[in-house]
Enzyme design. Structure first.
Site, short mmCIF file in Angstrom:
data_model
loop_
_atom_site.label_atom_id
_atom_site.label_comp_id
_atom_site.label_asym_id
_atom_site.label_seq_id
_atom_site.Cartn_x
_atom_site.Cartn_y
_atom_site.Cartn_z
N ASP A 265 -10.24 1.87 -3.05
CA ASP A 265 -9.04 1.41 -2.35
C ASP A 265 -8.18 2.59 -1.94
O ASP A 265 -7.51 3.19 -2.78
CB ASP A 265 -8.24 0.46 -3.26
N SER B 250 -1.58 -14.38 -3.80
CA SER B 250 -2.58 -13.82 -4.72
C SER B 250 -2.90 -14.74 -5.90
O SER B 250 -3.78 -14.39 -6.71
CB SER B 250 -2.08 -12.47 -5.24
#
Length: 631
Positions: A351, A327
């Protein structure tokens, strides 16, 4: 009737004798003329040639190797020195049966069989005729005395005083400064035979290798008169060698030691860069090693232990270690999305804990399996939300994603003077077609958007991409040499700066990096809360082994060396960046929990004074942000 008696013919005998005398006289005259002509040819026609040969038996030209340039850190602390040493040399042409002489050396100095094998290997290496070859370094006074007493048993052997490279900081700069070693046969064929005559060492790795020409200098020579045994009687002519250039590095030994202490014995790498200059302030690859034994010749046993160690101390993780960035690349992907116009700072994605491509049942999981609900860019960076970046990567597509990531230096060598750097891998359609003869799949774009899949980066590339975030795209290659012989190295082919269609697009991504440490839901807020200044950063976790669809990562069932790598990138102070850091802890598992505290310790060591306050030169003035962007 008896046969008649033959009377002797004196006239015939006389003619025969005269003929033989004539032939003999002619032969003698011819031989005399041949001898005289040969003497004339040798003594008159070839007088200069033979007089030169005779003179060479008396006068020899000896090379004077130059003194190698010193290497210092940015504050003038010596990191590569030249130390006086007595070495034992052997000249094969003067030793006769040199193998027997080696046996005598072993006996006289009471050495072991490994030393005998090492000496023989050095003698058999490529060398020039009549050149003394050092077989043993750093002789003690007792060893020197033993050689002197037994000199009659050691023809061609001499004790010579010389300067030998020494690294007083030992393992601290082994992977950046590198080390010198003996010239091997392959190197001998490529080197300037004149300039390296009398020199037995050459830079093998790091700065020592990259700046070999500058550090080495220019050879000198002297004409000497010798006796029949080769002993020097007097010096007839001398031309002094020119010493190599001194090099001042950008590295800071105090920060280097602080970074090593922050890793606390764990395997990993740390790179710290000054974003405004490209100067590498610290470069740590752990575990490390002492380079000094490599200078004079490391034993087979000691080298075997280093080479075969599971921890790989000889491996330069900063320049050669390839790891999925995880990430940590999400801020760069965000810049790509903003500049390409596929998202805005207010673009939201829902999400539920996973992402699915249209008409595809496969679920690409978020690290938070319960989901984060509606997520905008700022929260996606602060929370490191995978679902948001799956969607962003899908909108960008592999072609644009590859183009933008390449502009940040991924998939290419980024340094100015680091010889061993590898380019890493930034995959593309063409790369996969050439490598696997397969098409690129949309799912591969998704996982590339969170730094997984085929992508491979080095810690140096992560540090450079962080510096680009800090400088808003100003490209300055990271470098280790601050000055070489008093002159600053120049980048003759600098990469193009990252210029966005709207330069204000840098700010939402930078602000999201700040909220990773200072936001209410930031993944590294515990580290940010303890900081005396604002930090912009991003955590990352890179898988070492793949996990099947539907399974969860279980550290208890995973071998220690198969656990995830922990990564963290950061720059600070956020308002006026003075340092950019990339941290990789092998098998550390948590970027926020393990790598982030390491990064903070490095930042503190550079930015804070002894009282724990931000140094005055790093205290930023109030900055003005674009309209609509809040801190």
């Amino acid at each position: 009737m008896p046969a008649p008696i033959r009377l002797k013919d004196h006239e015939v005998d006389t003619r025969l004798i005269r003929g033989r005398l004539l032939v003999g006289a002619v032969a003698v005259i011819l031989l005399t003329l041949l001898l005289v002509s040969r003497m004339y040819y040798l003594q008159v026609v070839q007088f200069e040639h033979h007089s030169t040969l005779a003179e060479n038996n008396r006068i020899h030209v000896q090379s004077l190797p130059p003194t190698r340039g010193m290497i210092y850190d940015r504050n003038g602390v010596v990191v590569a020195d030249n130390r006086a040493s007595f070495s034992l040399t052997l000249t094969r042409e003067r030793a006769g049966d040199w193998e027997t002489v080696l046996d005598s050396i072993i006996e006289v100095l009471e050495l072991d069989a490994d030393s005998r094998e090492l000496f023989e290997k050095r003698i058999r290496q490529g060398r020039r005729p009549f050149e003394p070859v050092p077989v043993m370094f750093e002789l003690t006074e007792e060893q020197i005395a033993r050689v002197a007493v037994n000199q009659f048993r050691l023809p061609g052997v001499e004790v010579a005083a010389s300067l030998v490279r020494y690294y007083p900081q030992k393992e601290h700069f082994a992977h950046s400064v590198g080390y010198v070693g003996r010239i091997n046969e392959g190197e001998l064929k490529k080197l300037d035979a004149v300039n390296y005559s009398g020199t037995h060492h050459i830079g093998k790795t790091g700065i020592e290798r990259f700046y070999e020409d500058e550090l080495h200098g220019q050879v000198g020579y002297e004409e000497v008169e010798t006796n029949a045994r080769g002993r020097v009687l007097r010096v007839l002519k001398r031309v002094e060698p020119i010493s190599g250039e001194d090099i001042y590095l950008t590295l800071d030994i105090a920060l280097q030691e602080a970074a090593e202490a922050a890793l606390d014995g764990r395997r990993g790498a740390i790179v710290a860069i000054e974003p405004n200059t490209g100067e590498v302030l610290a470069m740590v690859s752990q575990p490390s090693f002492d380079p000094n034994p490599f200078v004079t010749g490391i034993s087979f046993k000691a080298y075997g232990e280093l080479r075969d160690s599971l921890d790989q101390p000889l491996f330069n993780r900063v320049l050669r270690g390839l790891y999925p960035p995880g990430s940590t690349i999400k801020p760069m992907v965000a810049i790509a999305g903003l500049d390409a116009g596929v998202i805005t700072p207010s673009t939201r994605v829902f999400d539920p804990g996973f992402y699915q491509l249209p008409n595809n049942k496969h679920k690409y999981r978020n690290w938070n399996r319960y989901g984060d609900g509606w997520v905008d860019l700022d929260l996606a960076l602060a929370r490191s939300n995978d679902t948001y970046f799956y969607d962003l990567a899908h909108k960008l597509g592999i072609d644009r994603l590859h183009d933008y990531m390449s502009r940040f230096g991924f998939g290419q060598r980024v340094s100015l003077d680091m010889f061993e750097e590898t380019a890493g891998l930034m995959p593309s359609r063409d790369w996969k077609r050439n490598r696997y003869r397969q098409s690129w799949y949309p799912g591969e774009t998704l996982i590339l958007g969170i730094g997984q899949g085929y992508m491979q980066t080095t810690p140096l590339q992560l540090a450079q991409s962080t510096a680009l975030m800090a400088s808003r795209g100003k490209w300055i290659r990271p470098h280790l040499a601050r000055s070489v012989g008093g002159v600053q190295p120049v980048d003759t082919d600098p990469p193009a700066d990252i210029v966005l269609r709207d330069q204000k697009a840098w700010e939402p991504a930078r602000l999201g990096m700040e909220h990773v440490l200072h936001g209410a839901r930031g993944t590294a807020r515990k580290v940010g809360d303890a900081a005396a200044y604002r930090i912009a950063g991003k955590s990352g976790t890179a898988q070492v082994v793949a996990i099947k669809q539907g399974e969860r990562y279980n550290r208890e069932k995973t071998q220690e060396r198969h656990r995830d790598h922990a990564l963290f990138i950061a720059y600070a102070p956020a308002e006026k960046p003075q340092i950019a850091v990339a941290v990789m802890v092998e098998n550390g598992e948590s970027g926020s929990g393990v790598a982030a505290p390491v990064a903070k310790q490095v930042l503190d060591a550079w930015l804070l004074d002894e009282e724990g306050l931000l140094k005055s030169q790093y205290r930023p003035a109030d900055s003005v942000l674009p309209v609509g962007v809040k801190r």
